[in-house]
Design a protein around this motif. Structure first.
Motif, PDB file in Angstrom:
ATOM      1  N   CYS A 183     -77.718 -84.138  48.712  1.00 48.27           N
ATOM      2  CA  CYS A 183     -78.265 -82.784  48.888  1.00 48.27           C
ATOM      3  C   CYS A 183     -77.860 -82.176  50.227  1.00 48.27           C
ATOM      4  CB  CYS A 183     -79.786 -82.800  48.797  1.00 48.27           C
ATOM      5  SG  CYS A 183     -80.427 -83.138  47.145  1.00 48.27           S
ATOM      6  N   LEU A 184     -77.667 -80.860  50.214  1.00 45.03           N
ATOM      7  CA  LEU A 184     -77.524 -80.070  51.429  1.00 45.03           C
ATOM      8  C   LEU A 184     -78.878 -79.458  51.750  1.00 45.03           C
ATOM      9  CD1 LEU A 184     -74.210 -78.124  50.634  1.00 45.03           C
ATOM     10  CD2 LEU A 184     -74.465 -80.282  51.876  1.00 45.03           C
ATOM     11  N   ILE A 185     -79.262 -79.526  53.015  1.00 43.33           N
ATOM     12  CA  ILE A 185     -80.525 -78.938  53.474  1.00 43.33           C
ATOM     13  C   ILE A 185     -80.149 -77.778  54.398  1.00 43.33           C
ATOM     14  CG2 ILE A 185     -82.691 -79.354  54.686  1.00 43.33           C
ATOM     15  CD1 ILE A 185     -82.396 -82.330  53.841  1.00 43.33           C
ATOM     16  N   LEU A 186     -80.522 -76.567  53.986  1.00 46.06           N
ATOM     17  CA  LEU A 186     -79.969 -75.350  54.584  1.00 46.06           C
ATOM     18  C   LEU A 186     -81.057 -74.341  54.923  1.00 46.06           C
ATOM     19  CD1 LEU A 186     -77.358 -75.112  51.734  1.00 46.06           C
ATOM     20  CD2 LEU A 186     -76.709 -75.604  54.094  1.00 46.06           C
ATOM     21  N   PRO A 187     -80.776 -73.409  55.848  1.00 44.61           N
ATOM     22  CA  PRO A 187     -81.744 -72.341  56.110  1.00 44.61           C
ATOM     23  C   PRO A 187     -81.914 -71.452  54.872  1.00 44.61           C
ATOM     24  CG  PRO A 187     -80.035 -72.418  57.809  1.00 44.61           C
ATOM     25  CD  PRO A 187     -79.573 -73.289  56.697  1.00 44.61           C
ATOM     26  N   GLY A 188     -83.126 -70.968  54.656  1.00 47.18           N
ATOM     27  CA  GLY A 188     -83.353 -70.028  53.563  1.00 47.18           C
ATOM     28  C   GLY A 188     -82.551 -68.756  53.759  1.00 47.18           C
ATOM     29  N   CYS A 189     -82.192 -68.128  52.661  1.00 49.84           N
ATOM     30  CA  CYS A 189     -81.396 -66.902  52.705  1.00 49.84           C
ATOM     31  C   CYS A 189     -82.272 -65.698  53.064  1.00 49.84           C
ATOM     32  CB  CYS A 189     -80.740 -66.642  51.356  1.00 49.84           C
ATOM     33  SG  CYS A 189     -79.647 -67.956  50.783  1.00 49.84           S
ATOM     34  N   VAL A 190     -81.702 -64.792  53.843  1.00 56.17           N
ATOM     35  CA  VAL A 190     -82.352 -63.533  54.215  1.00 56.17           C
ATOM     36  C   VAL A 190     -81.539 -62.411  53.573  1.00 56.17           C
ATOM     37  CG1 VAL A 190     -83.036 -62.008  56.107  1.00 56.17           C
ATOM     38  CG2 VAL A 190     -83.204 -64.509  56.375  1.00 56.17           C
ATOM     39  N   ASP A 191     -82.137 -61.730  52.617  1.00 57.59           N
ATOM     40  CA  ASP A 191     -81.439 -60.715  51.810  1.00 57.59           C
ATOM     41  C   ASP A 191     -81.848 -59.322  52.287  1.00 57.59           C
ATOM     42  OD1 ASP A 191     -79.977 -59.438  49.869  1.00 57.59           O
ATOM     43  OD2 ASP A 191     -81.402 -59.849  48.247  1.00 57.59           O
ATOM     44  N   LEU A 192     -80.900 -58.578  52.839  1.00 56.37           N
ATOM     45  CA  LEU A 192     -81.219 -57.285  53.435  1.00 56.37           C
ATOM     46  C   LEU A 192     -81.220 -56.123  52.455  1.00 56.37           C
ATOM     47  CD1 LEU A 192     -79.338 -57.431  56.853  1.00 56.37           C
ATOM     48  CD2 LEU A 192     -81.673 -58.099  56.287  1.00 56.37           C
ATOM     49  N   HIS A 193     -80.685 -56.330  51.262  1.00 59.00           N
ATOM     50  CA  HIS A 193     -80.658 -55.226  50.288  1.00 59.00           C
ATOM     51  C   HIS A 193     -80.443 -55.813  48.899  1.00 59.00           C
ATOM     52  CE1 HIS A 193     -79.424 -51.056  48.888  1.00 59.00           C
ATOM     53  NE2 HIS A 193     -79.061 -51.833  47.880  1.00 59.00           N
ATOM     54  N   GLY A 194     -81.465 -55.722  48.065  1.00 54.69           N
ATOM     55  CA  GLY A 194     -81.330 -56.183  46.692  1.00 54.69           C
ATOM     56  C   GLY A 194     -82.145 -55.313  45.761  1.00 54.69           C
ATOM     57  N   ASP A 195     -81.553 -54.901  44.650  1.00 55.53           N
ATOM     58  CA  ASP A 195     -82.321 -54.146  43.654  1.00 55.53           C
ATOM     59  C   ASP A 195     -82.391 -54.887  42.326  1.00 55.53           C
ATOM     60  OD1 ASP A 195     -79.834 -53.661  42.440  1.00 55.53           O
ATOM     61  OD2 ASP A 195     -79.639 -51.680  43.353  1.00 55.53           O
ATOM     62  N   GLY A 196     -82.115 -56.203  42.353  1.00 57.93           N
ATOM     63  CA  GLY A 196     -82.242 -56.998  41.145  1.00 57.93           C
ATOM     64  C   GLY A 196     -83.661 -57.065  40.610  1.00 57.93           C
ATOM     65  N   PHE A 197     -84.621 -56.690  41.435  1.00 53.81           N
ATOM     66  CA  PHE A 197     -86.021 -56.709  41.003  1.00 53.81           C
ATOM     67  C   PHE A 197     -86.300 -55.680  39.910  1.00 53.81           C
ATOM     68  CE2 PHE A 197     -85.818 -53.528  44.337  1.00 53.81           C
ATOM     69  CZ  PHE A 197     -86.642 -52.509  43.884  1.00 53.81           C
ATOM     70  N   GLU A 198     -85.449 -54.661  39.812  1.00 50.26           N
ATOM     71  CA  GLU A 198     -85.721 -53.580  38.861  1.00 50.26           C
ATOM     72  C   GLU A 198     -85.781 -54.074  37.419  1.00 50.26           C
ATOM     73  OE1 GLU A 198     -82.630 -50.779  39.707  1.00 50.26           O
ATOM     74  OE2 GLU A 198     -83.794 -49.769  41.276  1.00 50.26           O
ATOM     75  N   ARG A 199     -84.981 -55.087  37.091  1.00 45.44           N
ATOM     76  CA  ARG A 199     -84.967 -55.560  35.699  1.00 45.44           C
ATOM     77  C   ARG A 199     -86.288 -56.242  35.332  1.00 45.44           C
ATOM     78  NH1 ARG A 199     -81.436 -59.112  38.385  1.00 45.44           N
ATOM     79  NH2 ARG A 199     -79.720 -57.723  37.849  1.00 45.44           N
ATOM     80  N   HIS A 200     -87.020 -56.714  36.324  1.00 43.33           N
ATOM     81  CA  HIS A 200     -88.345 -57.285  36.051  1.00 43.33           C
ATOM     82  C   HIS A 200     -89.391 -56.191  35.881  1.00 43.33           C
ATOM     83  CE1 HIS A 200     -87.159 -61.442  36.648  1.00 43.33           C
ATOM     84  NE2 HIS A 200     -86.560 -61.112  37.778  1.00 43.33           N
ATOM     85  N   LEU A 201     -89.232 -55.106  36.648  1.00 44.96           N
ATOM     86  CA  LEU A 201     -90.191 -54.006  36.559  1.00 44.96           C
ATOM     87  C   LEU A 201     -90.050 -53.245  35.241  1.00 44.96           C
ATOM     88  CD1 LEU A 201     -89.973 -52.546  40.181  1.00 44.96           C
ATOM     89  CD2 LEU A 201     -91.633 -54.167  39.284  1.00 44.96           C
ATOM     90  N   ALA A 202     -88.821 -53.123  34.762  1.00 49.47           N
ATOM     91  CA  ALA A 202     -88.575 -52.404  33.509  1.00 49.47           C
ATOM     92  C   ALA A 202     -87.517 -53.165  32.714  1.00 49.47           C
ATOM     93  CB  ALA A 202     -88.119 -50.984  33.787  1.00 49.47           C
ATOM     94  N   PRO A 203     -87.935 -54.143  31.906  1.00 51.92           N
ATOM     95  CA  PRO A 203     -86.963 -54.930  31.129  1.00 51.92           C
ATOM     96  C   PRO A 203     -86.103 -54.077  30.208  1.00 51.92           C
ATOM     97  CG  PRO A 203     -89.132 -55.963  31.105  1.00 51.92           C
ATOM     98  CD  PRO A 203     -89.305 -54.608  31.706  1.00 51.92           C
ATOM     99  N   ARG A 204     -86.650 -52.932  29.763  1.00 50.38           N
ATOM    100  CA  ARG A 204     -85.874 -51.955  29.010  1.00 50.38           C
ATOM    101  C   ARG A 204     -86.091 -50.584  29.636  1.00 50.38           C
ATOM    102  NH1 ARG A 204     -86.496 -53.425  22.552  1.00 50.38           N
ATOM    103  NH2 ARG A 204     -85.517 -55.494  22.666  1.00 50.38           N
ATOM    104  N   ARG A 205     -85.140 -49.680  29.392  1.00 51.35           N
ATOM    105  CA  ARG A 205     -85.239 -48.361  30.007  1.00 51.35           C
ATOM    106  C   ARG A 205     -86.578 -47.705  29.700  1.00 51.35           C
ATOM    107  NH1 ARG A 205     -80.821 -43.777  28.729  1.00 51.35           N
ATOM    108  NH2 ARG A 205     -79.505 -45.241  29.877  1.00 51.35           N
ATOM    109  N   GLY A 206     -87.264 -47.328  30.764  1.00 50.85           N
ATOM    110  CA  GLY A 206     -88.534 -46.637  30.626  1.00 50.85           C
ATOM    111  C   GLY A 206     -89.715 -47.527  30.317  1.00 50.85           C
ATOM    112  N   ALA A 207     -89.461 -48.823  30.066  1.00 51.44           N
ATOM    113  CA  ALA A 207     -90.555 -49.733  29.689  1.00 51.44           C
ATOM    114  C   ALA A 207     -91.093 -50.448  30.923  1.00 51.44           C
ATOM    115  CB  ALA A 207     -90.062 -50.754  28.659  1.00 51.44           C
ATOM    116  N   VAL A 208     -91.730 -49.687  31.800  1.00 51.14           N
ATOM    117  CA  VAL A 208     -92.308 -50.258  33.014  1.00 51.14           C
ATOM    118  C   VAL A 208     -93.626 -50.932  32.655  1.00 51.14           C
ATOM    119  CG1 VAL A 208     -93.185 -49.788  35.331  1.00 51.14           C
ATOM    120  CG2 VAL A 208     -91.218 -48.511  34.456  1.00 51.14           C
ATOM    121  N   GLY A 209     -93.728 -52.210  32.992  1.00 45.34           N
ATOM    122  CA  GLY A 209     -94.915 -52.969  32.633  1.00 45.34           C
ATOM    123  C   GLY A 209     -95.841 -53.201  33.811  1.00 45.34           C
TER     124      GLY A 209
END
Length: 372
Positions: free
Chosen positions: A37-63
């Motif tokens: 195993c490699l033991i590494l520092p956690g990643c720091v993400d300064l810009h990500g919009d991948g969260f949108e697919r969780h908020l609305a799995p389909r267009r307009g279907a915000v849960g």
């Protein structure tokens, strides 16, 4: 707890690391041997919009936002991201990019108790001049620490009197008719002369409260200089080498997209992130639209001989933490927050993710060893 494996420290590779009281340091606690195993520092993400697919799995279907944000956190941890800027629009585009949604999202994120440090980045559309006060109120109410200026108005098409590409699809997303959406775009474009003065005032107010400012998709050196003059010291995803060079020569931080590296080039035919990194024109990588790409990009840079894995990993951990002033994380050194990931070297898959020393994600052989 002592984790034994191949540990990446600022001084080089070590064979173990201690975690105590949520920080990196000497420990006389349990020893966990993690061969392979490699033991590494956690990643720091300064810009990500991948969260949108969780908020609305389909267009307009915000849960349910609470459930969606929990899913986002799990995905982040599974991809070794321990600090994440969730890039939320505040835009005339409407729908999930509109001011109403931004306010709902900010409130939901504030109410959510998470292990992964999930923060909001506000992406303010530069021509939304009549909504500056509303945006500033949101920033103050939710203590937003990072604001990025975007301009998605299709100026070139409008200047030629042409119908902008993808107009109908954008209109549907915003809840407008194509005709109403076109009229809005035309009115926004007509406000162009007023934008610099309004952004200058907004920039002064943001700097006074200590909020970082960036610009998105700079396409020319002149454009980067204009945004710097308005207070934006971060250049996100510059589209051209000239813009990236102008940012670096002006002392600005340059953030590039990890998916661009993984693909070997931009999906929009912009500048190659890999080439810019090789030329020293990058300070940090961000996930952009795909969280798994951060780790994949680091290994791609090493595999292709652009830099070694230590330098590549710095682009997704220590350097982005420095860009936004988080001096307590990003490196496995004594006294820093114990944001640690354990990666199976053979598969390059995350098997454990610790945030401030607590388990946020656990699977595989590492899970078996930690739970024995």
């Amino acid at each position: 707890m002592i984790l034994k494996g191949k540990v990446l420290t600022p001084e080089g590779w070590a064979d173990q690391i201690g975690v105590t009281g949520g920080v990196i340091g000497d420990s006389d606690g349990r020893v966990v041997d993690l061969p392979g195993c490699l033991i590494l520092p956690g990643c720091v993400d300064l810009h990500g919009d991948g969260f949108e697919r969780h908020l609305a799995p389909r267009r307009g279907a915000v849960g349910d936002m609470r459930a969606a944000l929990h899913a986002v956190e799990v995905e982040l941890a599974a991809n070794g991201i321990t600090t994440a800027m969730l890039a939320q629009f505040f835009s005339w585009e409407g729908g999930m990019r509109g001011p109403d949604f931004a306010e709902r999202f900010a409130a939901a994120l504030d109410a959510q108790s998470t292990m992964v440090d999930m923060r909001m980045q506000l992406r303010f559309e530069t021509h939304l001049l009549d909504q500056v006060e509303r945006a500033m109120a949101l920033i103050a109410r939710h203590d937003v620490g990072y604001v990025v200026w975007n301009d998605h108005v299709p100026h070139a098409a409008l200047a030629k009197g042409k119908r902008p590409p993808r107009l109908t699809g954008q209109a549907l997303k915003s809840g407008r008719s194509p005709e109403a959406h076109l009229a809005l775009l035309q009115s926004l474009a007509e406000r162009g002369a007023d934008v610099p003065a309004v952004l200058a005032g907004m920039g002064r107010a943001l700097r006074q409260r200590g909020t970082l400012i960036g610009s998105h998709d700079d396409d020319t050196a002149e454009r980067r200089a204009q945004f710097r003059a308005l207070g934006a010291g971060i250049s996100e995803f510059p589209e051209t080498r000239a813009a990236a060079e102008a940012a670096k020569s002006g002392g600005d931080a340059v953030i590039l997209g990890a998916p661009n590296v993984v693909r070997g080039g931009s999906h929009k035919q912009n500048a190659s992130a890999q080439d810019l990194i090789a030329e020293g024109l990058c300070d940090a990588l961000a996930s952009d639209y795909h969280y798994p790409s951060l780790i994949a990009a680091a290994f791609a840079l090493a595999d292709r001989g652009i830099c070694d894995i230590a330098a590549a990993w710095r682009l997704i951990s220590h350097s982005p933490a420095e860009v936004i002033g988080l001096s307590d994380r990003g490196a496995l050194s004594p006294g820093r927050r114990a944001d640690v990931i354990v990666l199976r070297e053979e598969t390059r898959q995350v098997e454990a993710c610790f945030v401030a020393g607590k388990v946020a994600f656990l699977t595989g052989d590492v899970a078996a060893r930690l739970t024995q």
